[in-house]
Design a protein around this motif. Structure first.
Motif, mmCIF file in Angstrom:
data_model
loop_
_atom_site.group_PDB
_atom_site.id
_atom_site.type_symbol
_atom_site.label_atom_id
_atom_site.label_comp_id
_atom_site.label_asym_id
_atom_site.label_seq_id
_atom_site.Cartn_x
_atom_site.Cartn_y
_atom_site.Cartn_z
ATOM 1 N N SER A 157 0.838 -1.209 0.000
ATOM 2 C CA SER A 157 0.000 0.000 0.000
ATOM 3 C C SER A 157 0.874 1.261 0.000
ATOM 4 N N HIS A 158 2.093 1.113 -0.483
ATOM 5 C CA HIS A 158 3.052 2.220 -0.588
ATOM 6 C C HIS A 158 2.547 3.262 -1.595
ATOM 7 N N SER A 159 2.942 4.514 -1.387
ATOM 8 C CA SER A 159 2.459 5.554 -2.309
ATOM 9 C C SER A 159 2.918 5.292 -3.746
ATOM 10 N N ALA A 160 4.130 4.692 -3.901
ATOM 11 C CA ALA A 160 4.602 4.382 -5.248
ATOM 12 C C ALA A 160 3.716 3.316 -5.891
ATOM 13 N N THR A 161 3.302 2.325 -5.089
ATOM 14 C CA THR A 161 2.415 1.282 -5.604
ATOM 15 C C THR A 161 1.093 1.898 -6.053
ATOM 16 N N ARG A 162 0.594 2.832 -5.253
ATOM 17 C CA ARG A 162 -0.655 3.485 -5.612
ATOM 18 C C ARG A 162 -0.487 4.295 -6.900
ATOM 19 N N ALA A 163 0.665 4.978 -7.026
ATOM 20 C CA ALA A 163 0.916 5.773 -8.245
ATOM 21 C C ALA A 163 0.990 4.858 -9.477
ATOM 22 N N ILE A 164 1.642 3.716 -9.309
ATOM 23 C CA ILE A 164 1.768 2.776 -10.429
ATOM 24 C C ILE A 164 0.405 2.194 -10.784
ATOM 25 N N LEU A 165 -0.370 1.837 -9.766
ATOM 26 C CA LEU A 165 -1.706 1.300 -10.036
ATOM 27 C C LEU A 165 -2.594 2.347 -10.704
ATOM 28 N N GLU A 166 -2.510 3.595 -10.249
ATOM 29 C CA GLU A 166 -3.291 4.662 -10.890
ATOM 30 C C GLU A 166 -2.971 4.726 -12.383
ATOM 31 N N GLU A 167 -1.670 4.656 -12.688
ATOM 32 C CA GLU A 167 -1.236 4.699 -14.094
ATOM 33 C C GLU A 167 -1.795 3.497 -14.866
ATOM 34 N N LEU B 156 11.268 5.935 -17.155
ATOM 35 C CA LEU B 156 12.517 6.456 -16.609
ATOM 36 C C LEU B 156 12.329 7.716 -15.784
ATOM 37 N N SER B 157 11.323 8.526 -16.115
ATOM 38 C CA SER B 157 11.120 9.734 -15.308
ATOM 39 C C SER B 157 9.664 9.852 -14.859
ATOM 40 N N HIS B 158 8.992 8.719 -14.786
ATOM 41 C CA HIS B 158 7.599 8.652 -14.341
ATOM 42 C C HIS B 158 7.496 9.047 -12.869
ATOM 43 N N SER B 159 6.348 9.589 -12.473
ATOM 44 C CA SER B 159 6.191 10.008 -11.069
ATOM 45 C C SER B 159 6.350 8.821 -10.121
ATOM 46 N N ALA B 160 5.895 7.627 -10.544
ATOM 47 C CA ALA B 160 6.044 6.440 -9.684
ATOM 48 C C ALA B 160 7.525 6.101 -9.509
ATOM 49 N N THR B 161 8.301 6.246 -10.589
ATOM 50 C CA THR B 161 9.738 5.985 -10.497
ATOM 51 C C THR B 161 10.386 6.961 -9.525
ATOM 52 N N LEU B 190 18.904 5.346 -15.749
ATOM 53 C CA LEU B 190 18.225 6.217 -14.783
ATOM 54 C C LEU B 190 19.060 7.432 -14.391
ATOM 55 N N LYS B 191 20.259 7.584 -14.989
ATOM 56 C CA LYS B 191 21.147 8.658 -14.542
ATOM 57 C C LYS B 191 20.514 10.052 -14.591
ATOM 58 N N PRO B 192 19.810 10.411 -15.671
ATOM 59 C CA PRO B 192 19.217 11.754 -15.670
ATOM 60 C C PRO B 192 18.235 11.955 -14.506
ATOM 61 N N THR B 193 17.379 10.962 -14.238
ATOM 62 C CA THR B 193 16.420 11.089 -13.133
ATOM 63 C C THR B 193 17.135 11.136 -11.792
ATOM 64 N N LEU B 194 18.181 10.310 -11.641
ATOM 65 C CA LEU B 194 18.929 10.304 -10.384
ATOM 66 C C LEU B 194 19.618 11.649 -10.147
ATOM 67 N N THR B 195 20.229 12.192 -11.197
ATOM 68 C CA THR B 195 20.894 13.495 -11.062
ATOM 69 C C THR B 195 19.871 14.561 -10.691
ATOM 70 N N ASN B 196 18.718 14.475 -11.333
ATOM 71 C CA ASN B 196 17.645 15.407 -11.043
ATOM 72 C C ASN B 196 17.217 15.349 -9.575
ATOM 73 N N LEU B 197 17.135 14.143 -9.014
ATOM 74 C CA LEU B 197 16.697 13.992 -7.624
ATOM 75 C C LEU B 197 17.807 14.304 -6.637
ATOM 76 N N LEU B 198 19.044 13.918 -6.977
ATOM 77 C CA LEU B 198 20.141 14.009 -6.007
ATOM 78 C C LEU B 198 20.953 15.289 -6.134
ATOM 79 N N GLY B 199 20.815 15.966 -7.252
ATOM 80 C CA GLY B 199 21.628 17.156 -7.489
ATOM 81 C C GLY B 199 23.011 16.776 -7.995
ATOM 82 N N HIS B 200 23.799 17.788 -8.301
ATOM 83 C CA HIS B 200 25.109 17.527 -8.904
ATOM 84 C C HIS B 200 26.210 17.319 -7.872
ATOM 85 N N ASN B 201 25.870 17.413 -6.581
ATOM 86 C CA ASN B 201 26.897 17.222 -5.551
ATOM 87 C C ASN B 201 27.173 15.751 -5.241
#
Lengths: 274, 274
Positions: A157-167, B156-161, B190-201
């Motif tokens: 029931s994780h939010s990611a699971t819910r997001a994936i199911l919504e999709e 690769l850049s989905h909200s669930a990801t 996934l590097k672009p999404t990871l960089t986006n989330l983690l920043g360049h540091n």
């Protein structure tokens, strides 16, 4: 009556939901399960490969003197059931026919959704079985390959699971289905989250439960139910020991796992039938 | 100089990111890839099983007269590399040693994170190799089994990801790591999404790229680089044809796939070495 055990197999651990459903419905039946964990998943393998694996596993179960075999795997049911039925001397049950019957009994508006692995959806086994029995049915089938790993991670029931199911589910809402077939033995664990997202107006067809009822009715008809009085054993064999198996397996089975045996893939393919 | 091809293998299609990196760095090397798609994934299999599979595949590649073998699979590198190095007559390269060297070169605060499959993380291969070279290193390793199916779905850049990555990554932020090892050949996508989330540091160590540089340097040292002038071929063999392989494979390789051959698992295990 026939007190020999029932054999059940799946590509991995998902079929344990079918074992659970069989055990809850028929606690006196001895159950022997083989999970082909060394070669999981079947969902992305070719038909030839799946038929070969299913034949090897059936021979292993027959060497344990089973009275029938339940193919507790949607992918193997889709690709290998007809071959096994033609080749084996014992009754063979799949998960598709029971799920199809349950879906047809459940729908009122004739709009049925199906979710499953890529292999199951691509095989069109559910779609063609449904259409055959009810040609005017509107069917929307969608492969949902992320759900198995989410379930095995226990992110039910994780939010990611819910997001994936919504999709995955928006198309079903758009189509106004009233019945959703869970065409993968892992998916029953997601039922609470699915009900929460879809509401109670969409009936979920649990292929593990419908399969168990189907097997019980078939064994009753041929007078092959066990007449044992005690709660019977569940034997579990795996072709490889996955990490965290005990924890994950017990979650699927909703029971303690007392004994799990390993059987090698080479051992499987060299098993002689009795 | 040595114009024989290089052999590369992985449990599935992920190793194609290593093929891509090798090809970009050494366009004149002929590359022969085997993806063991019939038995993917290795991440949840036992060490014995992984060693057996790796040995079979190496024999297949040797039958193609390769001058060296790249184990482009973190799980197989963790469990089978020492065995292969001891048994084979050609140089064998893994993905772990290059990744470890790159991580040690990158970190400034000595806090390194690692993400990979359950098998890779549980093997502790990266953790112990890092510790051996830099005992005072602080290491935080986390299994991230949902990332491979997300990448294969191309989310690769989905909200669930992003939600899943947030869940996986918060501990790394808390630990203030400055280097994150992507210990799975799928993860470079996934590097672009990871960089986006983690920043360049936070520096991302891409095991495909670091492996390719390591192999080039080793071949240069032993004078085994090819002296061909034209852009060389990439031969791809698979043990099973996954659905959508062409589309997914080309995404990993960043090139058109012209020819893909199937080789059966039985064929693999019966291959004789040259």
């Amino acid at each position: 009556m026939d007190n020999r055990p029932l054999g059940i197999f799946d590509s991995g651990i998902g079929g344990l939901t079918v074992v659970r459903a069989l055990h809850e419905l028929m606690p006196h039946e001895r159950l022997i399960y083989l999970g082909d964990t060394a070669r999981v998943p079947y969902g992305n393998k070719s038909a030839d490969t799946i038929i070969r694996y299913s034949r090897e596993i059936s021979n292993f179960l027959l060497s344990k003197d089973v009275k029938g075999i339940v193919v507790a795997c949607n992918t193997a049911s889709a690709y290998a059931l007809d071959t096994l039925k033609a080749e084996l001397q014992v009754p063979v049950f799949g998960v598709i026919e029971p799920g199809v019957s349950a879906a047809l009994a459940a729908t009122r508006n004739n709009r049925v959704g199906i979710i499953g692995t890529i292999g199951t959806i691509k095989s069109e086994a559910y779609q063609s079985a449904l259409k055959k029995q009810q040609p005017e049915l509107e069917i929307i089938a969608h492969a949902t390959p992320l759900l198995v790993p989410l379930i095995e991670e226990d992110w039910l029931s994780h939010s990611a699971t819910r997001a994936i199911l919504e999709e995955y589910l928006w198309q079903f809402r758009l189509m106004k289905i009233d019945t959703l077939v869970l065409a993968c033995t892992h998916y029953p664990l997601l039922k609470p989250t699915l009900t929460n997202l879809l509401g109670h107006n969409i009936e979920l067809v649990d292929s593990a439960e419908s399969c168990a009822r189907f097997v019980r009715d078939a064994l009753a008809k041929t007078n092959q139910l066990s007449d044992a009085n005690d709660e019977s054993s569940i034997e579990v064999y795996l072709t490889d020991m996955p990490v965290h198996f005990k924890k994950v397996g017990e979650r699927f089975l909703r029971k303690k796992l007392h004994k799990v045996d390993l059987v090698s893939v080479d051992g499987l393919s060299s098993t002689q039938r009795r």
